[in-house]
Design a protein around this motif. Structure first.
Motif, mmCIF file in Angstrom:
data_model
loop_
_atom_site.group_PDB
_atom_site.id
_atom_site.type_symbol
_atom_site.label_atom_id
_atom_site.label_comp_id
_atom_site.label_asym_id
_atom_site.label_seq_id
_atom_site.Cartn_x
_atom_site.Cartn_y
_atom_site.Cartn_z
ATOM 1 N N HIS A 10 0.824 -1.205 0.000
ATOM 2 C CA HIS A 10 0.000 0.000 0.000
ATOM 3 C C HIS A 10 0.861 1.259 0.000
ATOM 4 O O HIS A 10 0.560 2.233 -0.702
ATOM 5 C CB HIS A 10 -0.933 0.014 1.208
ATOM 6 N N ARG A 13 2.403 1.759 -3.470
ATOM 7 C CA ARG A 13 1.407 2.236 -4.417
ATOM 8 C C ARG A 13 0.965 3.669 -4.090
ATOM 9 O O ARG A 13 0.658 4.455 -4.993
ATOM 10 C CB ARG A 13 0.199 1.288 -4.422
ATOM 11 N N GLU A 30 -0.673 1.647 -13.737
ATOM 12 C CA GLU A 30 -0.851 0.549 -12.780
ATOM 13 C C GLU A 30 0.510 -0.097 -12.576
ATOM 14 O O GLU A 30 1.025 -0.798 -13.453
ATOM 15 C CB GLU A 30 -1.845 -0.480 -13.293
ATOM 16 N N THR A 85 -5.256 3.693 -2.844
ATOM 17 C CA THR A 85 -4.549 2.436 -3.147
ATOM 18 C C THR A 85 -5.320 1.230 -2.616
ATOM 19 O O THR A 85 -5.231 0.143 -3.186
ATOM 20 C CB THR A 85 -3.136 2.430 -2.533
ATOM 21 N N ARG A 89 -7.506 -1.351 -6.573
ATOM 22 C CA ARG A 89 -6.624 -2.505 -6.683
ATOM 23 C C ARG A 89 -7.456 -3.706 -7.086
ATOM 24 O O ARG A 89 -8.690 -3.664 -7.071
ATOM 25 C CB ARG A 89 -5.919 -2.780 -5.354
ATOM 26 N N ALA A 93 -8.537 -1.946 -10.404
ATOM 27 C CA ALA A 93 -7.375 -1.293 -11.001
ATOM 28 C C ALA A 93 -7.758 -0.801 -12.401
ATOM 29 O O ALA A 93 -8.773 -1.242 -12.959
ATOM 30 C CB ALA A 93 -6.216 -2.281 -11.055
ATOM 31 N N LEU A 95 -4.547 1.874 -10.904
ATOM 32 C CA LEU A 95 -4.397 2.821 -9.805
ATOM 33 C C LEU A 95 -4.594 4.261 -10.244
ATOM 34 O O LEU A 95 -5.069 5.097 -9.462
ATOM 35 C CB LEU A 95 -3.000 2.639 -9.189
#
Length: 455
Positions: A10, A13, A30, A85, A89, A93, A95
């Protein structure tokens, strides 16, 4: 995943999303999972903590409301990145869909901090510089986000951007192909595969992108009934990336449709033992068993593939196998949901028409075959069966009309001459008059469509 690894993911991201909010085209929409997740998470945590700490220090140093507001906005932006995040996901996704939610407070924070810095260090003689600094920063943010609007406004474009930036992004290839598979637009898979291969023309022989693109093109060629081309692509993908079980599933299917069911079965079973995707591998195994004439086993494997999450192709195969087994009720139960989901699915319409044909329902069969031809004029089997259906019903002129259509559309199909002879249809201006019907005029309609390539 252990909670520390989950936290590291996390944080990595979140930092990725913060950078995307600053410059949406700098990084992949992504990110791929980091190889050294613990190190990546630690570095990301350090970078985020540094940003928060510097903003707090800056606010304390200046001791102004403007500086405190800027620091608070930065904390809000980083909090929004962490929340995004968690949401964007897996199936939600890529992101980059969270960029706007982070960019608004982030650019507001940067503008506010820039104004606070200008107010502190440029002095009262530059009282208009505070507003100018804020406007300049906000303007830069607007330019960045506006330039990336076409990308950020389309999930498909985000996946293409991810694939363009990183040829090993197998998730991107799958996401680009999945909607076409779900809508039954398999003809368009070849275009996706071709574009994918053009993106990485200089890829190393074992590049994952090359393998995945080749496997996708093999799938498209199977749909186009180009068994030889599909097998070449599938074997090339398997040779380049032997560790990818997805390429093994495509190879097993290509081997089956190319008439090598024994090798196809061996490939599918070996990949299943290695933990490959059971939905795709069991579907490939079902095709191999069907081509080997082991219909009961094939039907069981098709059911297992569906239970494992296989979609339309497996359901279509299960319906076709049920027809071959004489289980017309079971076949209809498998096919009806597909027809409800996509009323223009030519293969489903053809199989439902075939069920009606086998039940002696002339009107249902005729309407079904016509609907299949409307959905796909290239459906040789639908045209063939329609010619036989109308001939058996004594509607000879309509039957001969469909025979002529068959001969015009599929001149190389070996069934054409037999169909013409059966129905007494002239083969052309040089073929003499109508031929008399043969004793086998009541031959059975063609077999069901199983969405598994040529036989």
């Amino acid at each position: 995943m252990p909670w520390l690894a989950e936290l590291a993911l996390h944080l990595s991201r979140a930092l990725h999303l913060v950078i995307l909010a600053v410059a949406p085209t700098w990084l992949s929409p992504e990110p791929l999972p980091a190889g050294a997740l613990a190190l990546s998470g630690a570095l990301s945590a350090g970078a985020l903590a540094a940003a928060l700490g510097l903003s707090a220090w800056f606010a304390a140093r200046l001791e102004t409301r403007l500086a405190r507001n800027g620091a608070a906005l930065l904390w809000i932006a980083i909090t929004a990145a962490i929340v995004a995040t968690i949401y964007y996901r897996g199936p939600r996704a890529p992101l980059a869909q969270g960029v706007v939610f982070v960019a608004v407070p982030l650019w507001a924070a940067l503008a506010t901090l820039a104004a606070a810095a200008t107010e502190r260090w440029l002095g009262s003689s530059f009282k208009h510089r505070r507003m100018g600094a804020a406007i300049a920063v906000i303007g830069l943010g607007v330019v960045q986000l506006r330039g990336a609007a076409p990308l950020l406004g389309s999930r498909e474009q985000m996946w293409w951007a991810a694939l363009r930036r990183d040829g090993a992004h197998l998730r991107a290839i799958d996401e680009l192909a999945r909607p076409l598979r779900e809508r039954g637009k398999l003809d368009e898979l070849d275009g996706v595969a071709a574009r994918c291969l053009r993106m990485h023309p200089a890829a190393a022989p074992a590049a994952p992108a090359t393998c995945a693109c080749l496997a996708l093109r093999a799938e498209a060629r199977m749909h186009a009934r180009n068994a030889a081309g599909a097998l070449r692509d599938a074997e090339s993908a398997r040779e380049r990336c032997p560790e990818q079980t997805s390429t093994r599933a495509v190879l097993a299917e290509a081997l089956a449709v190319a008439g090598r069911p024994e090798r196809a079965e061996a490939e599918a079973r070996a990949a299943l033992e290695e933990g490959g995707d059971p939905s795709r591998l069991r579907y490939a195994l079902a095709i191999a068993l069907e081509r080997a004439g082991r219909l009961a086993e094939a039907r069981a494997e098709a059911d297992r593939a569906i239970d494992a999450g296989a979609g339309r192709k497996a359901q279509l195969l299960a319906g076709a196998l049920a027809i071959l087994a004489g289980d017309l009720d079971g076949a209809k139960a498998r096919l009806t949901p597909l027809a409800e989901k996509d009323p223009s699915d030519a293969e489903v319409l053809y199989n439902l028409a075939l069920i009606a044909d086998k039940r002696g329902d002339y009107n249902g069969a005729r309407q079904g075959y016509l609907a299949a031809l409307k959905a796909d004029p290239r459906s040789a089997d639908a045209r063939y069966n329609l010619a036989l259906l109308t001939f058996r019903a004594g509607i000879v002129e309509e039957s001969r009309h469909h025979v002529r259509k068959f001969l015009d559309a599929f001149p190389d199909d070996p069934r054409g001459s037999q169909l013409a002879q059966t129905t007494g249809t002239p083969l052309g201006t040089t073929g003499g008059g109508a031929l008399p019907p043969r004793s086998d005029a009541r031959q059975a309609p063609h077999e069901p469509a199983a969405s598994s390539g040529p036989r």
